[in-house]
Design an enzyme around this catalytic site. Structure first.
Site, mmCIF file in Angstrom:
data_model
loop_
_atom_site.group_PDB
_atom_site.id
_atom_site.type_symbol
_atom_site.label_atom_id
_atom_site.label_comp_id
_atom_site.label_asym_id
_atom_site.label_seq_id
_atom_site.Cartn_x
_atom_site.Cartn_y
_atom_site.Cartn_z
ATOM 1 N N LEU A 63 0.860 -1.185 0.000
ATOM 2 C CA LEU A 63 0.000 0.000 0.000
ATOM 3 C C LEU A 63 0.894 1.232 0.000
ATOM 4 O O LEU A 63 1.835 1.319 0.789
ATOM 5 C CB LEU A 63 -0.891 0.034 1.249
ATOM 6 C CG LEU A 63 -2.133 -0.852 1.263
ATOM 7 C CD1 LEU A 63 -2.689 -0.946 2.678
ATOM 8 C CD2 LEU A 63 -3.200 -0.296 0.330
ATOM 9 N N SER A 64 0.613 2.187 -0.867
ATOM 10 C CA SER A 64 1.328 3.453 -0.840
ATOM 11 C C SER A 64 0.863 4.280 0.356
ATOM 12 O O SER A 64 -0.170 4.011 0.976
ATOM 13 C CB SER A 64 1.093 4.226 -2.134
ATOM 14 O OG SER A 64 1.690 3.579 -3.231
ATOM 15 N N ALA A 65 1.639 5.304 0.681
ATOM 16 C CA ALA A 65 1.285 6.193 1.783
ATOM 17 C C ALA A 65 -0.016 6.941 1.477
ATOM 18 O O ALA A 65 -0.304 7.249 0.315
ATOM 19 C CB ALA A 65 2.416 7.194 2.030
#
Length: 255
Positions: A63-65
């Site tokens: 998951l990206s930030a």
């Protein structure tokens, strides 16, 4: 990448912090972020980190930030009825948020390299549909995912209104990515260490905007089969349901 905003105690507080820092700027994007709890896309043992503005990776799951997803959602300028292609669709978190905006007449496709991540995404999608109070409050465009390398999409696939790539795009693949777009479409991708928004303004005309500095793992190059042929990714062709809706509406008004 991340750490631009303070951690939240829950999903709503995280969104409050993203709004305060001007990463979330529009009501549609805010509603989508609030409707889907980021923690639901984490493995149970890592959920304590879900509301921090940090990327998360475990095996092939990533998951990206939150600040990155916020900028992506804003840059895509999503509207009901559009077609969307997510390259490196991962957990399905972003695709599900997009689906809340696209509505019942949209198209929501994802391509993911790892089959185990596809299964994870399908489980999370099923959990959202079965358990979320938000699901009944939206006309949802359910995402569909296929396994494959996003650099091997069949050349006869449909073009899309909106495209996002969740891995660093090498310069030699920029034209390939741009050609996935319809005229008037928007492509958002990491290119040369910058999150980049490209708008197709004509058949051979483009406008490019650098959004912010990012660090993404690069796209994985295709592995050819023993015969030397690539394994083309087949995406289901579509006709805009929104167009049919407008035609039906026109007929009702006319007659």
């Amino acid at each position: 990448m991340g750490g631009a905003v303070s951690a939240g105690e829950d999903n709503d507080e995280l969104i409050d912090n993203l709004k305060e820092a001007q990463y979330i700027r529009t009501e549609l994007v805010e509603q989508a972020f609030r409707a889907i709890d980021r923690a639901d896309y984490y493995l149970e043992e890592f959920k304590e980190n879900a509301y921090k503005d940090l990327a998360w990776k475990h095996g092939n799951i990533h998951l990206s930030a939150p600040c990155i997803y916020s900028e992506v959602m804003e840059a895509l300028d999503l509207q009901p009825g559009l077609s969307f292609l997510n390259l490196g669709s991962g957990t399905g978190y972003l695709s599900s948020m997009v689906g809340l905006i696209l509505g019942p007449f949209g198209v929501n496709h994802g391509v993911e390299l790892h089959s185990d991540v596809i299964e994870y995404a399908k489980q999370k999608l099923d959990f959202f549909i079965r358990t979320s109070d938000s699901f009944d409050k939206f006309d949802f465009c359910e995402p569909s995912f296929v396994t494959g390398n996003c650099l091997e999409i069949s050349p006869d696939c449909s073009q899309y209104d909106r495209v996002y790539c969740g891995a660093g795009v090498q310069k030699e693949h920029e034209e390939y990515m741009k050609n996935l777009l319809k005229v008037g479409g928007i492509l958002v991708m990491p290119l040369e260490e910058k999150l980049t928004k490209i708008t197709r303004t004509g058949p051979s005309a483009w406008e490019t905007k650098k959004i912010l500095a990012v660090s993404f793992a690069p796209l994985i190059q295709p592995c050819h089969s023993e015969s030397g042929k690539s394994r083309l990714v087949q995406l289901r062709k579509y006709t805009s349901l929104y167009l049919f809706y407008l035609l039906d509406l026109f007929r009702l008004v006319r007659f």
